[in-house]
Design a protein around this motif. Structure first.
Motif, PDB file in Angstrom:
ATOM      1  N   ALA A 184       0.823  -1.211   0.000  1.00  0.00           N
ATOM      2  CA  ALA A 184       0.000   0.000   0.000  1.00  0.00           C
ATOM      3  C   ALA A 184       0.856   1.259   0.000  1.00  0.00           C
ATOM      4  O   ALA A 184       0.419   2.319  -0.444  1.00  0.00           O
ATOM      5  N   GLY A 185       2.095   1.140   0.517  1.00  0.00           N
ATOM      6  CA  GLY A 185       2.945   2.323   0.615  1.00  0.00           C
ATOM      7  C   GLY A 185       3.788   2.598  -0.603  1.00  0.00           C
ATOM      8  O   GLY A 185       4.322   3.696  -0.771  1.00  0.00           O
ATOM      9  N   GLU A 186       3.932   1.615  -1.491  1.00  0.00           N
ATOM     10  CA  GLU A 186       4.794   1.784  -2.659  1.00  0.00           C
ATOM     11  C   GLU A 186       4.126   2.639  -3.734  1.00  0.00           C
ATOM     12  O   GLU A 186       2.919   2.534  -3.964  1.00  0.00           O
ATOM     13  N   ASN A 187       4.943   3.453  -4.384  1.00  0.00           N
ATOM     14  CA  ASN A 187       4.503   4.240  -5.537  1.00  0.00           C
ATOM     15  C   ASN A 187       3.192   4.980  -5.278  1.00  0.00           C
ATOM     16  O   ASN A 187       2.265   4.924  -6.086  1.00  0.00           O
ATOM     17  N   ARG A 188       3.108   5.637  -4.160  1.00  0.00           N
ATOM     18  CA  ARG A 188       1.899   6.410  -3.874  1.00  0.00           C
ATOM     19  C   ARG A 188       2.166   7.882  -4.187  1.00  0.00           C
ATOM     20  O   ARG A 188       3.274   8.398  -3.983  1.00  0.00           O
TER      21      ARG A 188
END
Length: 413
Positions: free
Chosen positions: A290-294
């Motif tokens: 969920a935290g990647e590439n946000r």
């Protein structure tokens, strides 16, 4: 000159041993050469594959010795050891086949590998799976305390050896020798858990003894004591940061964190190509799916700070938005790692007389706290800080416009 074959009457050379047409022997005293048997041709070994040598002048059933390459000398020459458990074979091709099997899985036949050799092989593969430098640094820092077992055979490692590294291991940190802290003991155990799992997979060991014991209650309690709750900044502290945003090095980075919620490691990994100054967004993230590439909207209060950091990075020809220039060194364009951010964070905290309990993650805590206080939507907060959304309706069936996120973040005063 040409003559006639007595058998078939066709013309052949007078120097021919046999008639090329019918095979009649024209010179019977000369024996026909046997055709070469190409099936016994020895196959060449690839570089680093090993060596095969024939033991001559001795009446041996198995004259071909197979050697495996285990390393190289300082001059680049291969270091070889006999193949285990069998080193001698009746034919060259038998020895070749054994080397092929060994190179498919080298550890199966090398039970005498040392802990240091295992660590080098394991980390070579394990580090490729990690998504950030912080994780690999945790492994290397824990390994520094394990010198007492470097030269031991992996098959001889027992729980007492792992505990010895945790309790009695020493490492030189910033020029000083020190023993493992509670959190470091946890890292050392995790290191052996994973490394010996790897050894178990390749049948170097029959049991992972690092997993036969747990951390002591005292160590767990000490870890829990050290892991204090993160605290947000007070209004006076935020005001002080704004007052010194131009004269305290990296105060602008701390304020950007307070208005965007990035983790300290994530700040240092944001690349210029992922900063959009036209639409005022920056993209990054790590640690979880969920935290990647946000993509996070850049709050209006910090836009000029982000633009300033962008121009600084361009001037330094850095690929990253945030850089670290050590005032005590001539080096420039240094990546902003967690440790470097922690260094400048502590300096700002102390020089501005902020709460001494503040830590680098507190900027992220401040963002979430300020967002909730301002009435920012719960799911908007989770999207921006990269937390997992468990609600199926929101996660799967709800489509949000990015402008909605921008409107939500602007609620923060």
């Amino acid at each position: 000159m040409l003559i006639k074959c007595p058998e078939c009457d066709l013309q052949v050379s007078d120097k021919a041993t046999f008639c090329p047409h019918c095979g009649y022997p024209l010179q019977p005293e000369i024996k026909r050469r046997k055709p070469r048997n190409t099936n016994n041709k020895r196959r060449r070994l690839p570089n680093g594959f090993g060596q095969i040598s024939e033991i001559k002048n001795r009446n041996l059933r198995n004259p071909f010795r197979a050697m495996v390459t285990v390393g190289k000398t300082a001059t680049g020459r291969p270091i070889c050891k006999p193949l285990k458990p069998e080193s001698y074979f009746p034919t060259y091709n038998d020895a070749y086949a054994a080397l092929v099997e060994y190179n498919k899985n080298p550890y199966d036949l090398e039970p005498a590998i040392t802990v240091k050799e295992l660590y080098e092989k394991w980390t070579e593969e394990y580090f490729k799976t990690l998504k950030n430098d912080a994780s690999s640094r945790a492994v290397t820092s824990a390994w520094a305390y394990c010198s007492s077992v470097y030269d031991m055979r992996v098959m001889d490692i027992r729980a007492r050896h792992v505990k010895g590294c945790m309790e009695e291991g020493t490492a030189v940190v910033r020029g000083k020798e020190q023993r493992p802290s509670a959190s470091m003991k946890n890292k050392i155990k995790s290191l052996f858990n994973l490394m010996l799992d790897y050894a178990l997979e390749y049948e170097i060991v029959k049991q992972n003894y690092a997993r036969t014991f747990t951390l002591t209650d005292e160590t767990i309690k000490e870890i829990q004591t050290v892991k204090k709750e993160h605290i947000p900044f007070s209004d006076d502290e935020i005001k002080s940061l704004w007052e010194h945003v131009d004269d305290k090095y990296c105060a602008d980075v701390l304020l950007i964190q307070c208005y965007s919620g990035w983790r300290p490691q994530e700040l240092g990994l944001i690349e210029l190509v992922n900063v959009d100054l036209s639409n005022w967004t920056f993209t990054g993230g790590m640690k979880t799916e969920a935290g990647e590439n946000r993509t996070v909207p850049i709050h209006s209060k910090i836009r000029y700070l982000v633009e300033r950091k962008y121009k600084e990075a361009e001037a330094l020809e850095s690929r990253y938005l945030f850089t670290y220039v050590d005032p005590d060194s001539n080096k420039k364009n240094i990546k902003l790692t967690y440790n470097r951010y922690q260094r400048v964070f502590n300096r700002i905290r102390d020089e501005l007389n902020l709460n001494p309990e503040h830590r680098p993650h507190d900027g992220r805590k401040h963002f979430v706290t300020a967002a909730k206080k301002a009435g920012v939507d719960e799911y908007a907060i989770k999207y921006m800080v990269g937390h997992k959304i468990a609600d199926i309706t929101e996660k799967v069936y709800t489509t949000r416009e990015f402008e909605w996120l921008r409107e939500e973040v602007e609620k923060i005063g």
